[in-house]
Design a protein around this motif. Structure first.
Motif, PDB file in Angstrom:
ATOM      1  N   HIS A  90      28.646  46.603  64.245  1.00 40.81           N
ATOM      2  CA  HIS A  90      28.065  47.131  65.224  1.00 40.81           C
ATOM      3  C   HIS A  90      26.605  47.663  64.839  1.00 40.81           C
ATOM      4  N   ARG A  91      26.071  47.643  63.573  1.00 40.45           N
ATOM      5  CA  ARG A  91      24.574  47.926  63.471  1.00 40.45           C
ATOM      6  C   ARG A  91      23.903  46.472  63.673  1.00 40.45           C
ATOM      7  N   GLN A  92      24.546  45.312  63.430  1.00 42.00           N
ATOM      8  CA  GLN A  92      23.973  44.165  63.521  1.00 42.00           C
ATOM      9  C   GLN A  92      24.853  43.108  64.196  1.00 42.00           C
ATOM     10  N   PRO A  93      24.771  43.550  65.574  1.00 37.82           N
ATOM     11  CA  PRO A  93      25.621  42.677  66.450  1.00 37.82           C
ATOM     12  C   PRO A  93      25.408  41.209  66.317  1.00 37.82           C
ATOM     13  N   HIS A  94      26.435  40.483  66.470  1.00 34.96           N
ATOM     14  CA  HIS A  94      26.210  38.841  66.429  1.00 34.96           C
ATOM     15  C   HIS A  94      27.149  38.278  67.593  1.00 34.96           C
ATOM     16  N   SER A  95      26.529  37.417  68.149  1.00 34.08           N
ATOM     17  CA  SER A  95      27.584  36.656  68.995  1.00 34.08           C
ATOM     18  C   SER A  95      28.404  35.576  68.411  1.00 34.08           C
ATOM     19  N   ILE A  96      29.372  35.303  69.191  1.00 29.25           N
ATOM     20  CA  ILE A  96      30.541  34.654  68.332  1.00 29.25           C
ATOM     21  C   ILE A  96      29.962  33.248  68.192  1.00 29.25           C
ATOM     22  N   ASP A  97      29.046  32.743  68.841  1.00 26.81           N
ATOM     23  CA  ASP A  97      28.603  31.390  68.678  1.00 26.81           C
ATOM     24  C   ASP A  97      27.430  31.146  67.731  1.00 26.81           C
ATOM     25  N   THR A  98      27.253  32.380  67.009  1.00 22.89           N
ATOM     26  CA  THR A  98      26.035  32.121  65.811  1.00 22.89           C
ATOM     27  C   THR A  98      26.692  32.031  64.319  1.00 22.89           C
ATOM     28  N   ARG A  99      25.801  31.416  63.786  1.00 19.91           N
ATOM     29  CA  ARG A  99      26.349  31.180  62.005  1.00 19.91           C
ATOM     30  C   ARG A  99      26.509  32.725  61.535  1.00 19.91           C
ATOM     31  N   SER A 100      25.799  33.703  61.877  1.00 22.09           N
ATOM     32  CA  SER A 100      25.805  34.980  60.982  1.00 22.09           C
ATOM     33  C   SER A 100      26.937  35.647  61.541  1.00 22.09           C
ATOM     34  N   PHE A 101      27.701  35.406  62.836  1.00 24.15           N
ATOM     35  CA  PHE A 101      28.943  35.681  63.065  1.00 24.15           C
ATOM     36  C   PHE A 101      29.985  35.090  62.158  1.00 24.15           C
ATOM     37  N   TRP A 102      30.063  33.945  62.088  1.00 28.65           N
ATOM     38  CA  TRP A 102      30.895  33.255  61.086  1.00 28.65           C
ATOM     39  C   TRP A 102      30.864  33.516  59.846  1.00 28.65           C
ATOM     40  N   MET A 103      29.726  33.835  59.384  1.00 22.68           N
ATOM     41  CA  MET A 103      29.261  34.091  57.893  1.00 22.68           C
ATOM     42  C   MET A 103      30.250  35.498  57.602  1.00 22.68           C
ATOM     43  N   LEU A 104      29.780  36.434  58.370  1.00 17.07           N
ATOM     44  CA  LEU A 104      30.553  37.739  58.367  1.00 17.07           C
ATOM     45  C   LEU A 104      31.951  37.780  58.547  1.00 17.07           C
ATOM     46  N   HIS A 105      32.524  37.052  59.380  1.00 16.88           N
ATOM     47  CA  HIS A 105      34.059  36.907  59.762  1.00 16.88           C
ATOM     48  C   HIS A 105      34.617  36.137  58.321  1.00 16.88           C
ATOM     49  N   GLY A 106      34.062  35.040  57.788  1.00 18.91           N
ATOM     50  CA  GLY A 106      34.484  34.591  56.696  1.00 18.91           C
ATOM     51  C   GLY A 106      34.496  35.159  55.475  1.00 18.91           C
ATOM     52  N   ALA A 107      33.152  36.039  55.377  1.00 19.83           N
ATOM     53  CA  ALA A 107      33.310  37.086  54.115  1.00 19.83           C
ATOM     54  C   ALA A 107      34.358  38.224  54.099  1.00 19.83           C
ATOM     55  N   ASP A 108      34.619  38.625  55.429  1.00 19.84           N
ATOM     56  CA  ASP A 108      35.717  39.450  55.471  1.00 19.84           C
ATOM     57  C   ASP A 108      37.263  38.957  55.160  1.00 19.84           C
ATOM     58  N   GLN A 109      37.345  37.722  55.609  1.00 23.64           N
ATOM     59  CA  GLN A 109      38.631  36.879  55.278  1.00 23.64           C
ATOM     60  C   GLN A 109      38.708  36.583  53.720  1.00 23.64           C
ATOM     61  N   LEU A 110      37.429  36.201  53.256  1.00 20.19           N
ATOM     62  CA  LEU A 110      37.548  36.104  51.726  1.00 20.19           C
ATOM     63  C   LEU A 110      37.897  37.283  51.070  1.00 20.19           C
ATOM     64  N   ALA A 111      37.292  38.304  51.385  1.00 21.91           N
ATOM     65  CA  ALA A 111      37.608  39.621  50.861  1.00 21.91           C
ATOM     66  C   ALA A 111      39.158  39.849  50.728  1.00 21.91           C
ATOM     67  N   HIS A 112      39.712  39.596  51.929  1.00 27.18           N
ATOM     68  CA  HIS A 112      41.250  39.988  52.127  1.00 27.18           C
ATOM     69  C   HIS A 112      41.932  39.110  51.232  1.00 27.18           C
ATOM     70  N   HIS A 113      41.589  37.793  51.068  1.00 26.68           N
ATOM     71  CA  HIS A 113      42.453  36.784  50.551  1.00 26.68           C
ATOM     72  C   HIS A 113      42.046  37.116  48.786  1.00 26.68           C
ATOM     73  N   LEU A 114      41.093  37.564  48.655  1.00 28.41           N
ATOM     74  CA  LEU A 114      40.903  38.059  47.109  1.00 28.41           C
ATOM     75  C   LEU A 114      41.783  39.119  46.679  1.00 28.41           C
TER      76      LEU A 114
END
Length: 129
Positions: free
Chosen positions: A87-111
């Motif tokens: 919410h503080r740093q909105p990222h469009s779905i077609d940006t690298r930063s969006f996918w980095m945030l999504h990937g970090a979230d999924q990594l944390a869940h899988h850890l």
């Protein structure tokens, strides 16, 4: 070893279903707000769905309750932090930063699932030792 692999596979299947199939827009939209129920319901789905998976590991009811409760708390907090940052740093779905945030979230869940496997190993060592 087979129990751990089977548990991990079921946790990953559960994660896909709970995160992508059973999560309507209202749950997604409620994340990041402690006063709205969506994130609590979502984390609850994860925790409740983990319980039958843990039955495969021969853990007793107290351990299963503790692990499921820990997963609820961790899942909620991971999603909350991602939502606040998103919410503080909105990222469009077609940006690298969006996918980095999504990937970090999924990594944390899988850890978290690695932690669950460690709890299964620890529980087994306590029983045998």
């Amino acid at each position: 070893m087979a129990v751990l692999l089977t548990t991990l596979i079921w946790l990953q299947v559960k994660h896909f279903v709970a995160d992508y199939v059973l999560q309507p827009e209202w749950m997604i939209g409620d994340k990041g707000n402690f006063r709205k129920p969506g994130a609590y319901v979502h984390a609850g789905i994860h925790a409740i769905a983990t319980i039958p998976i843990l039955l495969l590991s021969s853990m007793d009811a107290i351990w299963i309750s503790a692990v499921a409760s820990a997963e609820f708390l961790l899942h909620f907090l991971i999603d909350h932090l991602k939502a606040i940052y998103g919410h503080r740093q909105p990222h469009s779905i077609d940006t690298r930063s969006f996918w980095m945030l999504h990937g970090a979230d999924q990594l944390a869940h899988h850890l978290t699932y690695s932690g669950i496997l460690a709890a299964i190993i620890w529980h087994g060592a306590l029983l045998s030792g």
